[in-house]
Structures are given as C-alpha cells and as structure tokens.
Motif scaffolding. Structure first.
Motif, short mmCIF file in Angstrom:
data_model
loop_
_atom_site.label_atom_id
_atom_site.label_comp_id
_atom_site.label_asym_id
_atom_site.label_seq_id
_atom_site.Cartn_x
_atom_site.Cartn_y
_atom_site.Cartn_z
N VAL A 1 -71.31 -35.47 -119.76
CA VAL A 1 -70.26 -34.47 -119.51
C VAL A 1 -69.87 -34.52 -118.04
O VAL A 1 -70.71 -34.35 -117.15
N GLY A 2 -68.60 -34.76 -117.78
CA GLY A 2 -68.09 -34.81 -116.41
C GLY A 2 -67.16 -33.64 -116.12
O GLY A 2 -67.03 -32.71 -116.91
N ARG A 3 -66.51 -33.73 -114.98
CA ARG A 3 -65.63 -32.65 -114.52
C ARG A 3 -64.44 -33.28 -113.82
O ARG A 3 -64.60 -34.18 -112.99
N THR A 4 -63.26 -32.82 -114.14
CA THR A 4 -62.06 -33.39 -113.53
C THR A 4 -61.80 -32.80 -112.15
O THR A 4 -62.25 -31.71 -111.83
N ARG A 5 -61.06 -33.55 -111.36
CA ARG A 5 -60.56 -33.01 -110.10
C ARG A 5 -59.30 -32.18 -110.36
O ARG A 5 -59.07 -31.16 -109.72
N GLY A 6 -58.47 -32.66 -111.30
CA GLY A 6 -57.28 -31.90 -111.69
C GLY A 6 -57.67 -30.63 -112.41
O GLY A 6 -58.81 -30.48 -112.87
N PHE A 7 -56.72 -29.73 -112.55
CA PHE A 7 -57.05 -28.42 -113.11
C PHE A 7 -55.94 -27.91 -114.00
O PHE A 7 -54.85 -28.48 -114.09
N LEU A 8 -56.22 -26.80 -114.67
CA LEU A 8 -55.27 -26.09 -115.51
C LEU A 8 -54.85 -24.80 -114.81
O LEU A 8 -55.68 -24.15 -114.15
N PHE A 9 -53.61 -24.41 -114.94
CA PHE A 9 -53.20 -23.07 -114.58
C PHE A 9 -53.38 -22.17 -115.81
O PHE A 9 -53.00 -22.55 -116.92
N HIS A 10 -53.96 -21.00 -115.59
CA HIS A 10 -54.23 -20.06 -116.70
C HIS A 10 -53.51 -18.76 -116.39
O HIS A 10 -53.85 -18.06 -115.43
N ASN A 11 -52.52 -18.44 -117.21
CA ASN A 11 -51.69 -17.27 -116.99
C ASN A 11 -52.31 -16.02 -117.60
O ASN A 11 -52.31 -15.85 -118.82
N GLU A 12 -52.86 -15.15 -116.76
CA GLU A 12 -53.44 -13.89 -117.24
C GLU A 12 -52.35 -12.85 -117.53
O GLU A 12 -52.63 -11.83 -118.18
N GLY A 13 -51.12 -13.10 -117.02
CA GLY A 13 -50.02 -12.19 -117.30
C GLY A 13 -50.23 -10.81 -116.71
O GLY A 13 -50.93 -10.62 -115.71
N PRO A 14 -49.65 -9.78 -117.34
CA PRO A 14 -49.80 -8.40 -116.85
C PRO A 14 -51.10 -7.77 -117.33
O PRO A 14 -51.10 -6.76 -118.04
N LEU A 15 -52.22 -8.36 -116.96
CA LEU A 15 -53.52 -7.92 -117.46
C LEU A 15 -53.83 -6.49 -117.03
O LEU A 15 -53.70 -6.14 -115.86
N ARG A 16 -54.24 -5.68 -117.98
CA ARG A 16 -54.68 -4.31 -117.71
C ARG A 16 -56.17 -4.20 -117.97
O ARG A 16 -56.72 -4.91 -118.80
N LEU A 17 -56.81 -3.27 -117.27
CA LEU A 17 -58.24 -3.07 -117.48
C LEU A 17 -58.52 -2.67 -118.93
O LEU A 17 -59.49 -3.12 -119.54
N SER A 18 -57.65 -1.85 -119.50
CA SER A 18 -57.86 -1.41 -120.87
C SER A 18 -57.85 -2.59 -121.84
O SER A 18 -58.60 -2.60 -122.83
N LYS A 19 -57.03 -3.60 -121.57
CA LYS A 19 -56.96 -4.76 -122.46
C LYS A 19 -58.24 -5.56 -122.44
O LYS A 19 -58.77 -5.94 -123.49
N THR A 20 -58.75 -5.83 -121.25
CA THR A 20 -59.98 -6.63 -121.17
C THR A 20 -61.18 -5.86 -121.73
O THR A 20 -62.09 -6.44 -122.31
N LEU A 21 -61.16 -4.52 -121.62
CA LEU A 21 -62.26 -3.73 -122.19
C LEU A 21 -62.21 -3.74 -123.72
O LEU A 21 -63.24 -3.84 -124.38
N ARG A 22 -61.01 -3.63 -124.28
CA ARG A 22 -60.87 -3.72 -125.74
C ARG A 22 -61.31 -5.09 -126.25
O ARG A 22 -61.93 -5.20 -127.32
N LYS A 23 -61.01 -6.12 -125.47
CA LYS A 23 -61.40 -7.47 -125.85
C LYS A 23 -62.92 -7.60 -125.90
O LYS A 23 -63.48 -8.15 -126.85
#
Length: 285
Positions: free
Chosen positions: A185-207
């Motif tokens: 298992v290796g690891r890339t130098r390149g990366f992904l952008f991850h869009n969290e959007g308009p994240l609210r605390l209530s959303k991550t808690l429900r998750k």
C-alpha cells in the motif's frame, strides 16, 4: 502488466447532480486520458444526474451511467463489476481530482504498489467546514484513519470487493482487508479536493448518531480497529500532536475540539438509545 494500465473511476451518486457536475468537470483537465468513469446512481434519485452525465459525455468524457446503487458498499461493488479498467479508483461525488493524479495512480500501481491512499484537501463555506479541514490535516498519514481509494482490479476481485453488509466504514473495511492480505500500500503525492459545502454542526452530529445503528458488522469483523476508532483519547492525542495549529488557526483548533467532543458524545448517546430501544427499531439517521 505488459501494457499501460487502464483506470476506472467508480462513483456512487444520490441526488447530487450539482456536485457531480464539478466532479466530472475536474477530469477534463486530467493529464492521463486512458480512463473511464462509472456513475452508479441511487435507485431513489430524482434529480438530473443522467443529463449531467450526457452533458459530459458530449464533451468527450468516457462516462457511463447506471441506476443500481442501493447502498454505498453495494453501489461501489456494482459499479466495479461494470468497469473495464485494470485499476479501480473509488471516489465520492463531493470530490474533484487534481490534473496529475490519475497518471500518478496508474504509474505507481503499474510499478510499485497494489493499492494507494490518496490525501484529501477539504474545503467548505462555513466555520464548521473549516474545522473539518483542520481535523483532516491532523490525520495526514495516520493509517488507523485514512483508507485506500485506488487499487488493482485483480486485488479487489481476489478479496471480494466491498462488503455489502457494511454501511459504517465500508472504505476502512476494504483497507484493512487489503493490508491484512499483505498487499503493498502506497501513498500518492497528488491529492483530492473534498467539498464539505455548508457544513453545520447539527449535520455532522446527526451523521455520527446514525452511524451507531450500522457499526455492528464492522465491530465484529475488525474489533481492534473499531476499539481504536471509538476511543476518544486516540483522537485527542493526534490533536495535541498538532498543537501548532492553535497558534496558526486558534479559532478553528478550538472549534475542532468542540466538534469532536460533541460527535463522540452523540455517538455515546446513540449507543445508549439503541440499547434502550425494542429489538428491530433503529436509531434514526
């Protein structure tokens, strides 16, 4: 591999046409061209995802549309069954690729590795999204948290692909099985952008609350990894190891602590509620 490897990108979707448009658009700038994208739409979707796929196909992108996604693990596995590439890259619709990433994945898997972890750079439009960005910065290179996303097709098929019983941590389950099989298992130098959007605390808690009712299978299959994940002290140790962010991003650093304490608290609450409920009734997500 005696010929240059081909690559298939698998992405489950669910009413995410706007995100999918950005996702697919990012592949138009890829330096590596020998790839296809398989979009596996949820059977409950009601947006214009098919039209977005057609729009990008007309722009020259090799993208196919399925409508056979019933859960994240099942959707990934079904998409992989339709894919034709030597390499499988499992992504989400809220991600975008950087131009050189696909070529790097193909090169590393052809020459050195069986699977790859790809770093993520999160972003979003709210304070809590920026806290999530900082949290993920603290996880860079932490094997217990990061999961591989790209692997050789023969490895995926040999291990049976994603476990369709998994809802909680289906990606970490595959990661653990690949590592246990002795794969490189290796690891890339390149990366992904991850869009969290308009994240609210209530959303991550429900998750987090919703995860409680789906964690049993993972806990049974990987008890040691599960105990590590639910131990809040391990996370706090990582945050203290990165205390330099208190100086450079003081509000985000404190917000991150509040967010994670709240998430663990809601996870514990969900566990208690689940034990109190009659058999057969789940905690709502």
């Amino acid at each position: 591999m005696t010929r240059p490897p081909t690559l298939s990108v698998i992405v489950p979707a669910y009413n995410s046409a706007a995100l999918l448009r950005e996702f697919l658009g990012s592949f138009l700038a890829s330096d590596f061209r020998d790839f296809e994208i398989v979009v596996n739409d949820d059977v409950r979707s009601s947006d214009d995802t098919p039209q977005v796929v057609e729009e990008h196909r007309a722009r020259g992108l090799a993208v196919r549309y399925l409508r056979e996604n019933r859960s994240m693990a099942q959707g990934r596995r079904r998409g992989a069954a339709e894919a034709t590439g030597d390499i499988l890259l499992h992504l989400d619709t809220d991600m975008t690729v950087t131009p050189g990433l696909l070529g790097e994945c193909a090169e590393l898997l052809a020459e050195r590795y069986d699977a790859l972890v790809i770093p993520e750079e999160s972003f979003g439009t709210t304070f809590w999204a920026r806290c999530k960005w900082l949290e993920k910065k603290c996880y860079d290179g932490v094997e217990q948290i990061e999961s591989l996303r790209c692997l050789r097709r023969d490895v995926y098929e040999k291990l049976g692909g994603h476990d369709e019983r998994m809802i909680f941590s289906e990606d970490k389950d595959l990661d653990l099985r690949v590592r246990a099989a002795g794969c490189r298992v290796g690891r890339t130098r390149g990366f992904l952008f991850h869009n969290e959007g308009p994240l609210r605390l209530s959303k991550t808690l429900r998750k987090k609350l919703g995860y409680v009712g789906t964690a049993d299978v993972f806990a049974q299959e990987h008890p040691e990894a599960f105990r590590w994940q639910i131990n809040i002290l391990h996370r706090f140790a990582l945050y203290l190891r990165n205390i330099r962010y208190l100086r450079t991003h003081p509000l985000l650093y404190l917000g991150m602590w509040l967010m994670k304490i709240s998430e663990f608290g809601f996870g514990a609450l969900g566990h208690v509620l689940r034990r109190l409920r009659p058999a057969g009734r789940a905690v709502p997500a």
